[in-house]
Design an enzyme around this catalytic site. Structure first.
Site, PDB file in Angstrom:
ATOM      1  N   LYS A 113       0.742  -1.269  -0.111  1.00 52.55           N
ATOM      2  CA  LYS A 113       0.008   0.163   0.113  1.00 52.55           C
ATOM      3  C   LYS A 113       0.823   1.246  -0.019  1.00 52.55           C
ATOM      4  O   LYS A 113       0.595   2.197  -0.734  1.00 52.55           O
ATOM      5  CB  LYS A 113      -0.962  -0.059   1.394  1.00 52.55           C
ATOM      6  CG  LYS A 113      -2.160  -0.959   1.108  1.00 52.55           C
ATOM      7  CD  LYS A 113      -2.823  -1.115   2.385  1.00 52.55           C
ATOM      8  CE  LYS A 113      -3.892  -2.308   2.239  1.00 52.55           C
ATOM      9  NZ  LYS A 113      -4.624  -2.637   3.386  1.00 52.55           N
ATOM     10  N   GLN A 138      -4.481  -0.966   9.554  1.00 51.74           N
ATOM     11  CA  GLN A 138      -4.509  -2.455   8.840  1.00 51.74           C
ATOM     12  C   GLN A 138      -5.010  -3.708   9.765  1.00 51.74           C
ATOM     13  O   GLN A 138      -4.761  -3.608  11.074  1.00 51.74           O
ATOM     14  CB  GLN A 138      -3.015  -2.829   8.792  1.00 51.74           C
ATOM     15  CG  GLN A 138      -2.904  -4.080   8.132  1.00 51.74           C
ATOM     16  CD  GLN A 138      -3.198  -4.177   6.500  1.00 51.74           C
ATOM     17  OE1 GLN A 138      -3.234  -3.214   5.796  1.00 51.74           O
ATOM     18  NE2 GLN A 138      -3.662  -5.340   6.190  1.00 51.74           N
ATOM     19  N   ASP A 159      -9.964   3.954   4.499  1.00 51.42           N
ATOM     20  CA  ASP A 159     -10.487   2.488   4.235  1.00 51.42           C
ATOM     21  C   ASP A 159     -12.179   2.319   4.190  1.00 51.42           C
ATOM     22  O   ASP A 159     -12.602   1.698   4.070  1.00 51.42           O
ATOM     23  CB  ASP A 159     -10.023   1.532   5.299  1.00 51.42           C
ATOM     24  CG  ASP A 159      -9.192   0.433   4.828  1.00 51.42           C
ATOM     25  OD1 ASP A 159      -9.427   0.123   3.440  1.00 51.42           O
ATOM     26  OD2 ASP A 159      -8.555  -0.329   5.325  1.00 51.42           O
TER      27      ASP A 159
END
Ligand code: NAP
Length: 276
Positions: free
Chosen positions: A48, A92, A115
């Site tokens: 990422k 994460q 996200d």
């Protein structure tokens, strides 16, 4: 059968974003919080960050120890919320079991939620004409269906899995696009019969080769979110690709399907946040 090529589409999205960012005065940033040393999570975070940098998005990775507490995470989340030099960040997942994941996600400022996993953003997805930030994986799947001009409206979509990271936001997005959506989970009875009625069948279970050809209606569109290793140590999704690809009309490969689309959508969200 046509392969839904997430790798190629994600690169196209990244190229578009790079061009957009080059015209921005305020450059977008993306910080990532990671807890522990799980090798898959470390790999995803590195990827990422590398993709973000490749298109002009800077940011730091905040590595916390495996024994971190919910309070440790909340303290860092609140610090990033308040830091005006950071436009977006993400945590994460999965987090170690001692951490209250829902509480951590709920504390991310919804305007910095790259996200799209904060419950406020999740709730907005159920509103008509919503401008909320959608879960990167769910959003990536919709982009893939749209790229291949797959009809969603009026179709029977079946999602296996009910996680709030993938399946619930996808339920909201498909419903918003007028699909008739069914959610299945580990308590669902007659799973096979329900799957056989799907025009679009999506699995986010995490059990390699769990779904064989018997679950698929001829000509169905098959989306595989699952990622694991099969009994031969090979990377595999939830579907038995060799069997299912022979009867599906469209199918995502694993790897190279939903995975790269998740990263592209994460960075799409990051750019959208900076623009807002
Ligand atoms: P999760 O939170 O572990 O959820 C798994 C779901 O599968 C649960 O809802 C569970 O039902 C359901 N399930 C388990 N066994 C089942 C069975 N026998 N029949 C029907 N349903 C069953 O998973 P997640 O976070 O959504 O992730 C799922 C998979 O997607 C994992 O392999 C993960 O690595 C992968 N993933 C990939 C990406 C990507 O970008 N490619 C992104 C996110 C996740 P219950 O709720 O009843 O327990």
């Amino acid at each position: 059968m046509i392969i839904l090529d997430g790798k190629t589409l994600s690169q196209k999205i990244l190229d578009d974003l790079k061009l957009k960012i080059s015209n921005f005065k305020l450059k977008p940033t993306l910080d990532i919080i990671i807890v522990g040393t799980d090798s898959a999570s470390q790999k995803y975070v590195a990827l990422k960050q590398q993709k973000a940098q490749s298109i002009g998005i800077s940011g730091n990775v905040h590595q916390l120890s495996e024994s971190s507490t919910t309070a440790d995470l909340l303290s860092l989340v609140n610090k990033l919320n308040k830091d005006d030099s950071i436009t977006a960040f993400m945590v994460q997942l999965p987090l170690p079991s001692q951490i209250d994941t829902e509480k951590v996600l709920a504390n991310i400022d919804h305007k910095k939620d790259a996200d799209g996993l904060n419950p406020f953003n999740l709730g907005l997805l159920f509103q008509k004409g919503s401008t909320g930030i959608a879960s990167a994986t769910a959003c990536g799947i919709i982009k893939l269906l749209e790229e291949y001009k797959i009809d969603i409206s009026g179709k029977n979509a079946v999602i296996i899995g009910r996680s709030s990271e993938v399946s619930i936001p996808l339920f909201a997005l498909l419903l918003g696009k007028n699909s008739t959506v069914t959610i299945c989970h580990s308590h669902t009875q007659n799973l096979k019969e329900i799957c056989q009625k799907a025009d679009i069948l999506i699995s986010a279970v995490g059990k390699p080769k769990f779904l064989t050809k018997d679950f698929i209606r001829e000509g169905a569109v098959v989306i595989d979110v699952g990622f694991g290793t099969d009994s031969n140590g090979q990377v595999s999704g939830d579907f038995d690709f060799d069997q299912v690809s022979k009867i599906a009309s469209f199918i995502t490969p694993v790897p190279g399907g939903v995975g790269p689309m998740t990263i592209a959508s994460l960075l799409f969200n990051t750019v959208q946040i900076a623009k807002n």
